[in-house]
Design a protein around this motif. Structure first.
Motif, PDB file in Angstrom:
ATOM      1  N   LYS A 277       0.842  -1.188   0.000  1.00  0.00           N
ATOM      2  CA  LYS A 277       0.000   0.000   0.000  1.00  0.00           C
ATOM      3  C   LYS A 277       0.881   1.244   0.000  1.00  0.00           C
ATOM      4  CE  LYS A 277      -3.495  -2.534   2.608  1.00  0.00           C
ATOM      5  NZ  LYS A 277      -4.297  -2.618   3.850  1.00  0.00           N
ATOM      6  N   SER A 278       0.655   2.110  -0.973  1.00  0.00           N
ATOM      7  CA  SER A 278       1.427   3.338  -1.088  1.00  0.00           C
ATOM      8  C   SER A 278       0.485   4.459  -1.497  1.00  0.00           C
ATOM      9  CB  SER A 278       2.546   3.174  -2.127  1.00  0.00           C
ATOM     10  OG  SER A 278       3.255   4.392  -2.303  1.00  0.00           O
ATOM     11  N   GLY A 279       0.108   5.295  -0.551  1.00  0.00           N
ATOM     12  CA  GLY A 279      -0.837   6.359  -0.839  1.00  0.00           C
ATOM     13  C   GLY A 279      -2.172   5.776  -1.270  1.00  0.00           C
ATOM     14  N   LYS A 280      -2.633   6.210  -2.432  1.00  0.00           N
ATOM     15  CA  LYS A 280      -3.922   5.716  -2.914  1.00  0.00           C
ATOM     16  C   LYS A 280      -3.789   4.444  -3.753  1.00  0.00           C
ATOM     17  CE  LYS A 280      -3.991   8.782  -6.985  1.00  0.00           C
ATOM     18  NZ  LYS A 280      -4.756   9.872  -7.643  1.00  0.00           N
ATOM     19  N   ASN A 281      -2.569   3.974  -3.947  1.00  0.00           N
ATOM     20  CA  ASN A 281      -2.332   2.783  -4.747  1.00  0.00           C
ATOM     21  C   ASN A 281      -2.160   1.544  -3.870  1.00  0.00           C
ATOM     22  OD1 ASN A 281      -2.405   4.280  -7.099  1.00  0.00           O
ATOM     23  ND2 ASN A 281      -0.184   4.560  -7.162  1.00  0.00           N
ATOM     24  N   ILE A 282      -2.806   0.478  -4.266  1.00  0.00           N
ATOM     25  CA  ILE A 282      -2.650  -0.809  -3.599  1.00  0.00           C
ATOM     26  C   ILE A 282      -2.214  -1.817  -4.652  1.00  0.00           C
ATOM     27  CG2 ILE A 282      -3.798  -2.633  -2.265  1.00  0.00           C
ATOM     28  CD1 ILE A 282      -5.823  -0.483  -1.384  1.00  0.00           C
ATOM     29  N   LYS A 283      -1.019  -2.373  -4.475  1.00  0.00           N
ATOM     30  CA  LYS A 283      -0.503  -3.363  -5.415  1.00  0.00           C
ATOM     31  C   LYS A 283      -0.661  -4.756  -4.813  1.00  0.00           C
ATOM     32  CE  LYS A 283       2.705  -0.350  -7.873  1.00  0.00           C
ATOM     33  NZ  LYS A 283       4.091  -0.168  -8.376  1.00  0.00           N
ATOM     34  N   ILE A 284      -1.374  -5.585  -5.544  1.00  0.00           N
ATOM     35  CA  ILE A 284      -1.691  -6.934  -5.066  1.00  0.00           C
ATOM     36  C   ILE A 284      -0.960  -7.947  -5.945  1.00  0.00           C
ATOM     37  CG2 ILE A 284      -3.545  -8.591  -4.585  1.00  0.00           C
ATOM     38  CD1 ILE A 284      -5.437  -6.043  -4.628  1.00  0.00           C
ATOM     39  N   THR A 285      -0.114  -8.751  -5.335  1.00  0.00           N
ATOM     40  CA  THR A 285       0.595  -9.803  -6.060  1.00  0.00           C
ATOM     41  C   THR A 285      -0.057 -11.135  -5.744  1.00  0.00           C
ATOM     42  OG1 THR A 285       2.677  -8.576  -5.964  1.00  0.00           O
ATOM     43  CG2 THR A 285       2.814 -10.936  -6.434  1.00  0.00           C
ATOM     44  N   PHE A 286      -0.358 -11.871  -6.787  1.00  0.00           N
ATOM     45  CA  PHE A 286      -1.008 -13.168  -6.597  1.00  0.00           C
ATOM     46  C   PHE A 286      -0.313 -14.223  -7.445  1.00  0.00           C
ATOM     47  CE2 PHE A 286      -3.181 -10.933  -9.990  1.00  0.00           C
ATOM     48  CZ  PHE A 286      -3.222 -11.878 -11.008  1.00  0.00           C
ATOM     49  N   LYS A 287      -0.516 -15.461  -7.057  1.00  0.00           N
ATOM     50  CA  LYS A 287       0.091 -16.593  -7.760  1.00  0.00           C
ATOM     51  C   LYS A 287      -0.987 -17.594  -8.121  1.00  0.00           C
ATOM     52  CE  LYS A 287       3.634 -20.180  -7.182  1.00  0.00           C
ATOM     53  NZ  LYS A 287       4.645 -20.746  -6.248  1.00  0.00           N
ATOM     54  N   ASN A 288      -1.008 -18.003  -9.383  1.00  0.00           N
ATOM     55  CA  ASN A 288      -1.891 -19.082  -9.815  1.00  0.00           C
ATOM     56  C   ASN A 288      -1.105 -20.385  -9.700  1.00  0.00           C
ATOM     57  OD1 ASN A 288      -3.651 -20.872 -10.997  1.00  0.00           O
ATOM     58  ND2 ASN A 288      -3.886 -19.752 -12.905  1.00  0.00           N
ATOM     59  N   LYS A 289      -1.486 -21.225  -8.761  1.00  0.00           N
ATOM     60  CA  LYS A 289      -0.754 -22.463  -8.487  1.00  0.00           C
ATOM     61  C   LYS A 289      -1.266 -23.641  -9.310  1.00  0.00           C
ATOM     62  CE  LYS A 289      -1.988 -22.035  -4.220  1.00  0.00           C
ATOM     63  NZ  LYS A 289      -2.188 -22.288  -2.768  1.00  0.00           N
ATOM     64  N   SER A 290      -2.146 -23.368 -10.256  1.00  0.00           N
ATOM     65  CA  SER A 290      -2.808 -24.444 -10.993  1.00  0.00           C
ATOM     66  C   SER A 290      -2.530 -24.351 -12.490  1.00  0.00           C
ATOM     67  CB  SER A 290      -4.323 -24.380 -10.762  1.00  0.00           C
ATOM     68  OG  SER A 290      -4.903 -23.341 -11.529  1.00  0.00           O
ATOM     69  N   ASP A 291      -3.009 -25.381 -13.221  1.00  0.00           N
ATOM     70  CA  ASP A 291      -2.967 -25.377 -14.683  1.00  0.00           C
ATOM     71  C   ASP A 291      -4.241 -24.799 -15.279  1.00  0.00           C
ATOM     72  OD1 ASP A 291      -0.434 -26.470 -15.001  1.00  0.00           O
ATOM     73  OD2 ASP A 291      -1.159 -28.529 -14.884  1.00  0.00           O
ATOM     74  N   LEU A 292      -5.053 -24.142 -14.476  1.00  0.00           N
ATOM     75  CA  LEU A 292      -6.315 -23.579 -14.921  1.00  0.00           C
ATOM     76  C   LEU A 292      -6.162 -22.105 -15.269  1.00  0.00           C
ATOM     77  CD1 LEU A 292      -8.618 -25.158 -12.177  1.00  0.00           C
ATOM     78  CD2 LEU A 292      -8.045 -26.096 -14.429  1.00  0.00           C
ATOM     79  N   THR A 293      -6.963 -21.657 -16.221  1.00  0.00           N
ATOM     80  CA  THR A 293      -7.014 -20.247 -16.602  1.00  0.00           C
ATOM     81  C   THR A 293      -8.281 -19.628 -16.017  1.00  0.00           C
ATOM     82  OG1 THR A 293      -5.816 -20.642 -18.665  1.00  0.00           O
ATOM     83  CG2 THR A 293      -7.174 -18.656 -18.567  1.00  0.00           C
ATOM     84  N   PHE A 294      -8.179 -18.372 -15.591  1.00  0.00           N
ATOM     85  CA  PHE A 294      -9.341 -17.661 -15.060  1.00  0.00           C
ATOM     86  C   PHE A 294      -9.483 -16.323 -15.785  1.00  0.00           C
ATOM     87  CE2 PHE A 294      -7.592 -20.262 -11.619  1.00  0.00           C
ATOM     88  CZ  PHE A 294      -8.689 -21.056 -11.325  1.00  0.00           C
ATOM     89  N   GLU A 295     -10.664 -16.078 -16.341  1.00  0.00           N
ATOM     90  CA  GLU A 295     -10.923 -14.870 -17.108  1.00  0.00           C
ATOM     91  C   GLU A 295     -11.835 -13.951 -16.301  1.00  0.00           C
ATOM     92  OE1 GLU A 295     -12.477 -16.345 -20.779  1.00  0.00           O
ATOM     93  OE2 GLU A 295     -10.539 -17.119 -21.443  1.00  0.00           O
ATOM     94  N   LEU A 296     -11.312 -12.769 -15.941  1.00  0.00           N
ATOM     95  CA  LEU A 296     -11.995 -11.845 -15.047  1.00  0.00           C
ATOM     96  C   LEU A 296     -12.549 -10.653 -15.821  1.00  0.00           C
ATOM     97  CD1 LEU A 296     -10.322 -13.647 -13.152  1.00  0.00           C
ATOM     98  CD2 LEU A 296      -9.665 -11.604 -11.884  1.00  0.00           C
ATOM     99  N   LEU A 297     -13.752 -10.244 -15.451  1.00  0.00           N
ATOM    100  CA  LEU A 297     -14.402  -9.090 -16.070  1.00  0.00           C
ATOM    101  C   LEU A 297     -14.980  -8.202 -14.977  1.00  0.00           C
ATOM    102  CD1 LEU A 297     -15.399  -7.740 -18.742  1.00  0.00           C
ATOM    103  CD2 LEU A 297     -17.505  -9.066 -18.462  1.00  0.00           C
ATOM    104  N   LYS A 298     -14.629  -6.915 -15.028  1.00  0.00           N
ATOM    105  CA  LYS A 298     -15.114  -5.957 -14.019  1.00  0.00           C
ATOM    106  C   LYS A 298     -16.638  -5.890 -14.037  1.00  0.00           C
ATOM    107  CE  LYS A 298     -13.133  -1.870 -13.881  1.00  0.00           C
ATOM    108  NZ  LYS A 298     -12.794  -0.467 -14.266  1.00  0.00           N
TER     109      LYS A 298
END
Length: 358
Positions: A277-298
């Motif tokens: 967290k830095s000011g108004k920015n939040i940086k989120i690091t994540f790891k996909n531990k699988s062979d699956l794909t995930f498609e995200l839509l706002k």
């Protein structure tokens, strides 16, 4: 034929098995299964032991050999009792660690169409002139019975319809599940029936040719299969899971099933490894531990919470996304739909990740 089988498994030992990485979910092991497979003992083009080797190399835990009862075009060349293909496949498991389930395909015109009966003790008892008698014989063996390819154009060319005969089978306890996907075909109508009628969801290859003739593994393709959430890796563990509808379907890039299981898969595949967290920015690091794909839509959200419009989480990757909290906002929700985790026709899994400033 013994020499051919031995040479096949010598070749198998020289090949690398692809261990498909799919997370377990709390309390259950995730088993990769294909419950609809054909061999030369009906209208397939492959010897039963080869089916075991194919499944082993693709990282499957279990298959069901489901040769047709009524349709055996190679019978003049291969004249054997029903169920002989299972016996040969079962012998092959000594060379490859794959569970093999005895089954048959009840092959009739529509209605009622084609059904698989698995966990059989005796295949020959299903060889009946009247289709109702065949289903009764399967039920008498406590078989798990499911409707195959309900939207198959050869039997339902104009629309995917639920017939009165299906209600008859369902009410008689002779329909426990339904193929939501068969090969490369997905049937949204079948998904809705599974949800409404509490039928177990299945996805299977229905493979007839050698598996690598149908799927290009070098390009990351995979056969359609069923993820089974079992208490143990055994045939009885699979039977228990099927009877209690603990499955999802993996077809192409889609994973189709009940919301609770898809959510559990996603949460066990994705690990948040760091939040900065830095000011108004939040940086989120994540790891996909699988062979699956995930498609995200706002999806609908507070406009002061600014984040990606769409995002694809690729298999086995570690990535960082940035969320901005504008206009003095101290916390908010990152709302998105995982569009390829299909919970009902035309609807993906809705998900929310909460963020907070310092």
């Amino acid at each position: 034929m013994i020499v051919l089988t031995q040479s096949f498994f010598m070749n198998l030992a020289a090949q690398e098995r692809h261990e498909l990485k799919v997370p377990d979910i709390e309390g259950y092991k995730t088993l990769k299964c294909d419950f609809h497979i054909h061999t030369v003992f009906s209208d397939g083009l492959v010897w039963p032991s080869v089916r075991v080797g194919e499944a082993y190399l693709e990282g499957l835990d279990a298959i069901a050999i489901t040769d047709h009862i009524e349709y055996r075009p190679h019978k003049k060349d291969i004249d054997a009792k029903l169920g002989r293909s299972f016996e040969i496949a079962e012998q092959a498991t000594k060379e490859a660690d794959v569970l093999v389930i005895r089954g048959s395909e009840i092959t009739r015109s529509m209605p009622p169409g084609h059904f698989n009966a698995i966990f059989l003790a005796n295949n020959d008892s299903l060889d009946k002139k009247d289709w109702r008698d065949a289903f009764k014989a399967a039920k008498a063996q406590n078989a798990f019975i499911f409707w195959n390819h309900p939207g198959w154009a050869s039997q339902q060319p104009d629309s995917t319809k639920w017939w009165p005969e299906h209600t008859e089978l369902y009410n008689a306890g002779c329909m426990n599940g339904i193929e939501v996907a068969n090969g490369k075909e997905y049937y949204p109508e079948a998904l809705q029936w599974a949800l409404d009628k509490k039928l177990t969801m299945l996805g299977n290859s229905d493979i007839h040719v050698p598996i690598n003739n149908e799927y290009d593994f070098a390009k990351g393709e995979h056969r359609t299969m069923t993820f089974v959430f079992a208490k143990e890796r055994s045939i009885e563990g699979i039977r228990d899971a099927l009877l209690n509808r603990r499955t999802v379907v993996y077809a192409g890039n889609k994973i189709i099933g009940e919301r609770k299981y898809l959510k559990a898969l996603f949460e066990n595949a994705i690990e948040v490894t760091n939040v900065v967290k830095s000011g108004k920015n939040i940086k989120i690091t994540f790891k996909n531990k699988s062979d699956l794909t995930f498609e995200l839509l706002k999806t609908e959200h507070n406009p002061d919470v600014v984040y990606f419009r769409d995002y694809t989480i690729k298999p086995n990757t570690t990535e960082t996304v940035t969320v901005k909290l504008e206009n003095g906002t101290k916390e908010g929700n990152v709302n998105f739909e995982i569009t390829n985790l299909v919970v009902e026709p035309n609807h993906g899994l809705s998900y929310t990740y909460k963020v907070m400033a310092k």
